[in-house]
Enzyme design. Sequence first.
Site, PDB file in Angstrom:
ATOM      1  CE  LYS A 103      -1.911   0.737   3.972  1.00  0.00           C
ATOM      2  NZ  LYS A 103      -1.166   1.888   4.526  1.00  0.00           N
TER       3      LYS A 103
ATOM      4  NE  ARG B   1      -1.220  -7.463  11.113  1.00  0.00           N
ATOM      5  CZ  ARG B   1      -1.241  -6.728  10.020  1.00  0.00           C
ATOM      6  NH1 ARG B   1      -0.329  -5.811   9.815  1.00  0.00           N
ATOM      7  NH2 ARG B   1      -2.161  -6.922   9.088  1.00  0.00           N
TER       8      ARG B   1
ATOM      9  CD  GLN C 232      -5.261  -4.792   7.139  1.00  0.00           C
ATOM     10  OE1 GLN C 232      -4.434  -4.667   8.041  1.00  0.00           O
ATOM     11  NE2 GLN C 232      -4.927  -4.625   5.871  1.00  0.00           N
TER      12      GLN C 232
END
Length: 677
Positions: free
Chosen positions: A35, A609, A252
């Site tokens: 991103k 993660r 998210q």
Amino acid sequence: MTPEEIYAGLNPEQADAASTIEGPVLVLAGAGTGKTRVITFRIAGMLARGIPAENILGLTFTNKAAREMRERLAQLVDPEQAKAVTLGTFHSFCVRLLRREAGLLGYLPGFTIADDSDQQGLVKQAGASLGLLPGTFSVPETIAMISGWKNQLLTPRQARNRAATDHEVIIGSIYEEYQKLLEMQNMIDFDDMLMLVWRLFTEFPEALKKCQERYRYLLVDEYQDTSAAQFEVVRLLAGEAHNLCAVGDDDQSIYSWRGADIGNILAFPEQFPGAKVIKLEQNYRSTSRILSAANAVLAGNTRRHTKKLWSDLGEGDLLDIVTTPSAEEEARFVANCILQMRNEDMTRNFSDFAILYRSNHLSREFEMQLRGAGIPYRLVGGQEFYKRKEIKDAIAYLKLLINPRDDQSLLRILACPPRGLADKAVNLLKKGSIAHHTPMVHQLGSEEFQRALGGKGAVQAAALAEIFTRYRALFKEPGSLAVRVESFLRETGYLDGLQRMYKDIKDATKRRENVDEFITAVAQFEQRSAEPALLEDYLESFALLEETDRTEEETGDAVTLSTVHASKGLEYPVVFVVGMEHGLFPHERSVEEGSEDEEVRLFYVAITRARKKLVLSRAKTRMTRGVTHMPRGSEFLELLPEELAERHTPETLLKAPDPGQMKQVFADIFRMLDEED
């Protein structure tokens, strides 16, 4: 470089997102899909096309993200061009705009930003002015409700009109008084930053037009975290041109409790007709099995833009699901597992490991076991430097220099250190301020106040008022900011008074060292500033600090302990997600509040993660408030396909130490000690 040369380093979807400049664009960037890379390459491409840097505005949710984008941008284009692009958080953008336009809204440019303790004091004062007794309303709940109303852009009157209960009517009345107190003291809180900019844009069209003409191209990072207020500010800035690039991941969206509205990213194509939607699904972080587990977890969520993460980093290890007899055994297992993994691969550092949990209170047992095993760790979300009492006291002194109307700061420092200005002085200041309609610090220097106070207190009040007047003028002139801060804090008696405030010598010394470190931070801020640093610039910089802007916790080789919420945006080779039990994760409140989908998204964040290894653990027994109970396993564990995970007890994962290997380890240690000697 040409735009084409810049985009050459991106995959096809990333290049499409970076090169689509005109009109509304929604970039759905799954976890680990690059991103930040897309955003920085997009800005670099815009600059290469000849779009002036001054016309580009990038809004982020953390200072860390803004810094990272600017650093990467400076590697792609001329550093001066990179510096000219406006990149920052929503709040930093809004507060700088308000510094210029505050007068239109009835504020002075030197307004200060209320911190947590300011807000608590103001809410208590507002309640008292309404005749409400202490304890009849919750201060934290009141602050949260006011914040929620402001995030929805509701004025006190509108909040009261929407109140569904008598309790909400009372909180609405406190909101009104609280807001009056803020305005009287020329203060704003965090939520005001957005609400006031929205008012500025809607009430003063010329101010909006000026911003639209300057910021012709907008980029918003983490768009799934925007609130109603942030959406309105972005919508107004985008204007009719709609040159808006929103980058985010609805999967998210985990911050509804602080005002984030997932509807903003879900409804983007309807809110901005003709929007181009681009999906980034290639993950550059995790192995395929971890991503397959993450995709499976989200399969039951219906309110989402469909995406499927994939990776070419290999299949990777199976996920490990471990059940331990007790919470203590769970923590011991994790500590031993970290030691074992490091022994098996000596290239691994402690910083390669993270222990994630749903709620902060779970950290205690893990801290104990890590300390017992000699494993260094850093606790994300521990007491931050700027939240220590001695630092907040020093800051209150400085805030009064910038904003003489800041009565909250004056009340904080009057007896800090003790100087004969106790309850009598406070009562006289409050009465005088009301009678004369002037700030308390002005009353402090008045002869009327000093006569009424009398004795040593009057002498101290006069001296303190004189110091504030003198240094207020001195700080307006160019010169060393850090030197003046130290001189000011010394003259007020604060530096040398720490010993009187804290009788324990070690405690007083540590607090004095912290204040010295604070002055060092001022000096470092000066060194980083391109222009002569002003005191208000420094106060603003720390007022806008977030949880991710740490001073002492990010350095060193240490295991990370963190809530899942605080881990968002981070990644680790090995991740332990602990406390995988019903009532803990998912949290029991999620069922009561109907936020199960968000809790699933939080689990998705936890999974993603991990880069190479993911271990999920639960305990068969756990003690809560002194009572041992037997929680059932988290329902989230049932979302994981059987072919992706193996179930274990600690014994099946932890290997008994090999005597020969241990002998070699000790031999290596003794050899290293001999070499040091």
